[in-house]
Design a protein around this motif. Structure first.
Motif, PDB file in Angstrom:
ATOM      1  N   ILE A  83       1.068  -0.742  -0.250  1.00  0.00           N
ATOM      2  CA  ILE A  83       0.170  -0.106  -0.033  1.00  0.00           C
ATOM      3  C   ILE A  83       1.098   1.446  -0.270  1.00  0.00           C
ATOM      4  O   ILE A  83       0.532   2.395  -0.356  1.00  0.00           O
ATOM      5  N   ASP A  84       1.636   1.084   1.254  1.00  0.00           N
ATOM      6  CA  ASP A  84       2.873   2.488   1.177  1.00  0.00           C
ATOM      7  C   ASP A  84       3.241   2.755  -0.626  1.00  0.00           C
ATOM      8  O   ASP A  84       3.580   3.595  -1.287  1.00  0.00           O
ATOM      9  N   ALA A  85       3.729   1.459  -1.054  1.00  0.00           N
ATOM     10  CA  ALA A  85       4.752   2.026  -1.754  1.00  0.00           C
ATOM     11  C   ALA A  85       3.815   2.637  -3.301  1.00  0.00           C
ATOM     12  O   ALA A  85       3.581   3.051  -4.409  1.00  0.00           O
ATOM     13  N   VAL A  86       2.569   2.151  -3.412  1.00  0.00           N
ATOM     14  CA  VAL A  86       1.355   2.344  -4.104  1.00  0.00           C
ATOM     15  C   VAL A  86       1.170   3.853  -3.838  1.00  0.00           C
ATOM     16  O   VAL A  86       1.420   4.772  -4.744  1.00  0.00           O
ATOM     17  N   LYS A  87       1.603   4.675  -2.376  1.00  0.00           N
ATOM     18  CA  LYS A  87       1.112   6.076  -2.275  1.00  0.00           C
ATOM     19  C   LYS A  87       2.422   6.598  -3.075  1.00  0.00           C
ATOM     20  O   LYS A  87       2.286   7.859  -3.082  1.00  0.00           O
ATOM     21  N   ASP A  88       3.746   6.230  -2.604  1.00  0.00           N
ATOM     22  CA  ASP A  88       4.469   7.090  -3.231  1.00  0.00           C
ATOM     23  C   ASP A  88       5.027   6.845  -5.341  1.00  0.00           C
ATOM     24  O   ASP A  88       5.679   7.107  -5.416  1.00  0.00           O
ATOM     25  N   GLY A  89       4.223   6.620  -5.439  1.00  0.00           N
ATOM     26  CA  GLY A  89       3.535   6.256  -7.061  1.00  0.00           C
ATOM     27  C   GLY A  89       4.184   5.273  -8.251  1.00  0.00           C
ATOM     28  O   GLY A  89       4.387   4.709  -8.483  1.00  0.00           O
ATOM     29  N   PHE A  90       4.575   4.178  -7.266  1.00  0.00           N
ATOM     30  CA  PHE A  90       4.898   2.792  -7.800  1.00  0.00           C
ATOM     31  C   PHE A  90       3.859   2.248  -7.791  1.00  0.00           C
ATOM     32  O   PHE A  90       2.262   2.151  -7.357  1.00  0.00           O
ATOM     33  N   ASN A  91       3.537   1.341  -9.646  1.00  0.00           N
ATOM     34  CA  ASN A  91       2.730   0.459  -9.697  1.00  0.00           C
ATOM     35  C   ASN A  91       2.811  -1.125  -9.113  1.00  0.00           C
ATOM     36  O   ASN A  91       4.160  -1.559  -8.980  1.00  0.00           O
ATOM     37  N   VAL A  92       2.248  -1.460  -7.871  1.00  0.00           N
ATOM     38  CA  VAL A  92       2.608  -2.671  -7.632  1.00  0.00           C
ATOM     39  C   VAL A  92       1.322  -3.640  -8.011  1.00  0.00           C
ATOM     40  O   VAL A  92      -0.170  -3.570  -7.703  1.00  0.00           O
ATOM     41  N   GLN A  93       2.088  -5.284  -8.123  1.00  0.00           N
ATOM     42  CA  GLN A  93       1.048  -5.973  -8.609  1.00  0.00           C
ATOM     43  C   GLN A  93       1.060  -7.380  -7.314  1.00  0.00           C
ATOM     44  O   GLN A  93       2.898  -7.118  -7.609  1.00  0.00           O
ATOM     45  N   ALA A  94       0.166  -7.360  -6.065  1.00  0.00           N
ATOM     46  CA  ALA A  94       0.572  -8.114  -5.240  1.00  0.00           C
ATOM     47  C   ALA A  94      -0.050  -9.716  -5.563  1.00  0.00           C
ATOM     48  O   ALA A  94      -0.853  -9.812  -6.209  1.00  0.00           O
ATOM     49  N   VAL A  95       1.259 -10.615  -5.202  1.00  0.00           N
ATOM     50  CA  VAL A  95       1.114 -12.286  -5.851  1.00  0.00           C
ATOM     51  C   VAL A  95       0.462 -13.147  -4.748  1.00  0.00           C
ATOM     52  O   VAL A  95       0.978 -13.126  -3.986  1.00  0.00           O
ATOM     53  N   MET A  96      -0.949 -13.266  -5.112  1.00  0.00           N
ATOM     54  CA  MET A  96      -1.480 -13.614  -3.943  1.00  0.00           C
ATOM     55  C   MET A  96      -1.074 -15.277  -3.375  1.00  0.00           C
ATOM     56  O   MET A  96      -1.478 -15.841  -2.825  1.00  0.00           O
ATOM     57  N   ASP A  97      -0.638 -16.309  -4.886  1.00  0.00           N
ATOM     58  CA  ASP A  97      -0.860 -17.702  -4.223  1.00  0.00           C
ATOM     59  C   ASP A  97       1.267 -17.764  -3.764  1.00  0.00           C
ATOM     60  O   ASP A  97       1.162 -18.864  -3.877  1.00  0.00           O
ATOM     61  N   ALA A  98       1.409 -16.740  -3.735  1.00  0.00           N
ATOM     62  CA  ALA A  98       3.261 -16.747  -3.028  1.00  0.00           C
ATOM     63  C   ALA A  98       2.911 -15.946  -1.831  1.00  0.00           C
ATOM     64  O   ALA A  98       4.212 -15.700  -1.770  1.00  0.00           O
ATOM     65  N   SER A  99       1.929 -15.914  -1.172  1.00  0.00           N
ATOM     66  CA  SER A  99       1.723 -15.340  -0.313  1.00  0.00           C
ATOM     67  C   SER A  99       0.666 -16.213   0.237  1.00  0.00           C
ATOM     68  O   SER A  99      -0.280 -16.750   0.103  1.00  0.00           O
ATOM     69  N   GLY A 100       0.341 -15.770   1.485  1.00  0.00           N
ATOM     70  CA  GLY A 100      -0.312 -16.283   2.661  1.00  0.00           C
ATOM     71  C   GLY A 100      -0.839 -15.772   3.203  1.00  0.00           C
ATOM     72  O   GLY A 100       0.256 -15.465   4.654  1.00  0.00           O
ATOM     73  N   SER A 101      -1.370 -16.325   4.654  1.00  0.00           N
ATOM     74  CA  SER A 101      -2.065 -15.819   5.935  1.00  0.00           C
ATOM     75  C   SER A 101      -2.162 -16.734   6.608  1.00  0.00           C
ATOM     76  O   SER A 101      -2.694 -17.605   6.547  1.00  0.00           O
ATOM     77  N   PRO A 102      -2.338 -16.697   8.416  1.00  0.00           N
ATOM     78  CA  PRO A 102      -2.836 -17.619   9.093  1.00  0.00           C
ATOM     79  C   PRO A 102      -4.646 -17.770   9.000  1.00  0.00           C
ATOM     80  O   PRO A 102      -5.100 -18.861   9.201  1.00  0.00           O
ATOM     81  N   TYR A 103      -5.061 -16.954   8.815  1.00  0.00           N
ATOM     82  CA  TYR A 103      -6.607 -17.166   8.790  1.00  0.00           C
ATOM     83  C   TYR A 103      -7.051 -17.074   7.436  1.00  0.00           C
ATOM     84  O   TYR A 103      -7.279 -15.752   6.716  1.00  0.00           O
ATOM     85  N   GLU A 104      -8.365 -17.145   7.132  1.00  0.00           N
ATOM     86  CA  GLU A 104      -9.129 -16.923   6.045  1.00  0.00           C
ATOM     87  C   GLU A 104      -9.344 -15.240   6.282  1.00  0.00           C
ATOM     88  O   GLU A 104      -9.470 -15.200   4.850  1.00  0.00           O
ATOM     89  N   LEU A 105     -10.307 -15.292   6.894  1.00  0.00           N
ATOM     90  CA  LEU A 105     -10.794 -13.538   7.502  1.00  0.00           C
ATOM     91  C   LEU A 105      -9.496 -12.545   7.293  1.00  0.00           C
ATOM     92  O   LEU A 105      -9.295 -11.515   6.532  1.00  0.00           O
ATOM     93  N   SER A 106      -8.551 -12.734   7.846  1.00  0.00           N
ATOM     94  CA  SER A 106      -6.745 -11.936   7.934  1.00  0.00           C
ATOM     95  C   SER A 106      -6.857 -12.006   6.395  1.00  0.00           C
ATOM     96  O   SER A 106      -6.167 -10.731   5.629  1.00  0.00           O
ATOM     97  N   GLU A 107      -7.229 -12.529   5.864  1.00  0.00           N
ATOM     98  CA  GLU A 107      -6.466 -12.425   3.970  1.00  0.00           C
ATOM     99  C   GLU A 107      -7.202 -11.783   3.672  1.00  0.00           C
ATOM    100  O   GLU A 107      -6.709 -10.894   2.725  1.00  0.00           O
ATOM    101  N   GLU A 108      -8.569 -12.513   3.587  1.00  0.00           N
ATOM    102  CA  GLU A 108      -9.508 -11.534   2.935  1.00  0.00           C
ATOM    103  C   GLU A 108     -10.297  -9.811   3.007  1.00  0.00           C
ATOM    104  O   GLU A 108      -9.722  -9.825   2.117  1.00  0.00           O
ATOM    105  N   LEU A 109      -9.572  -9.653   4.268  1.00  0.00           N
ATOM    106  CA  LEU A 109      -9.471  -8.299   4.991  1.00  0.00           C
ATOM    107  C   LEU A 109      -8.628  -7.920   4.120  1.00  0.00           C
ATOM    108  O   LEU A 109      -8.653  -6.455   3.724  1.00  0.00           O
ATOM    109  N   SER A 110      -7.266  -8.312   4.145  1.00  0.00           N
ATOM    110  CA  SER A 110      -5.982  -7.291   3.868  1.00  0.00           C
ATOM    111  C   SER A 110      -5.906  -7.342   2.248  1.00  0.00           C
ATOM    112  O   SER A 110      -5.712  -6.245   1.730  1.00  0.00           O
ATOM    113  N   ARG A 111      -6.824  -8.367   0.879  1.00  0.00           N
ATOM    114  CA  ARG A 111      -6.778  -8.079  -0.021  1.00  0.00           C
ATOM    115  C   ARG A 111      -7.837  -7.122  -1.048  1.00  0.00           C
ATOM    116  O   ARG A 111      -7.754  -6.410  -1.177  1.00  0.00           O
ATOM    117  N   LYS A 112      -8.955  -6.927   0.270  1.00  0.00           N
ATOM    118  CA  LYS A 112      -9.618  -5.991   0.278  1.00  0.00           C
ATOM    119  C   LYS A 112      -8.900  -4.475   0.533  1.00  0.00           C
ATOM    120  O   LYS A 112      -9.309  -3.926  -0.309  1.00  0.00           O
TER     121      LYS A 112
END
Length: 197
Positions: free
Chosen positions: A124-153
């Protein structure tokens, strides 16, 4: 919101906290899948000569060292990795931000473990600083479905483009018939996609 096609000429790969201990916190997707996708991204970065920035947090604690494949693929980037003493948001670590800016690239392909702590804030901060960011979601992950879902949103709402490894590889390749494209499609079929036949 403007969309930018990521091409190898202006893209860097940023891998955040893919550490042997931290990886065990991934529960929303299969941890072996996340590791396989991370390594596939790293191999693609090598094929297309993308700059790679690695960072870790508290390696001497439970988080442990970065996964060994990253050291094997990028010994130089591994040696130069930004070892954060405890800063949660890597973007607020001056050494990390300096390393990312030193790539000279405006497009950042990012993955992090965990999504809900290690990836969300710097993307998020990189976007604020003017970068184009793509987050690769299947090379990332969370302990909980809920925290993952909210973070993605939250990331998507802030202008981070969410993607998956196969999509990112295809976007960088653009043409499978080139010499690099031939190498990339080999990785797609052997390491990323489900087996055919």
């Amino acid at each position: 919101m403007k969309t930018t096609t990521f091409d190898p000429k202006d893209t860097a790969l940023i891998l955040i906290d893919h550490q042997v201990g931290t990886m065990q916190l991934i529960k929303n997707i299969d941890v072996k899948l996340a590791e396989r996708m991370t390594v596939a991204l790293a191999k693609i970065a090598k094929i297309y000569n993308l700059p790679v920035v690695l960072t870790s947090s508290q390696e001497d604690q439970l988080q442990g060292p970065l996964i060994p494949q990253l050291k094997e693929l990028f010994p130089e980037a591994y040696e130069k990795r930004v070892k954060r003493a405890g800063i949660v948001n890597a973007w607020t670590d001056p050494e990390f931000k300096k390393a990312v800016k030193a790539t000279g690239k405006k497009n950042l392909l990012m993955a992090g473990v965990t999504t809900d702590v290690c990836l969300i804030y710097p993307s998020i901060d990189a976007v604020k600083d003017g970068f184009n960011v793509q987050a690769v979601m299947d090379a990332s992950g969370s302990p909980y479905e809920l925290s993952e879902e909210l973070s993605r949103k939250r990331m998507a709402d802030a202008g981070v483009v969410l993607t998956a490894t196969n999509t990112a590889i295809a976007e960088l390749a653009q043409d499978w018939s080139t010499p690099q494209g031939q190498q990339a499609i080999q990785i797609m079929f052997t390491e990323v996609l489900p087996k055919i036949g």
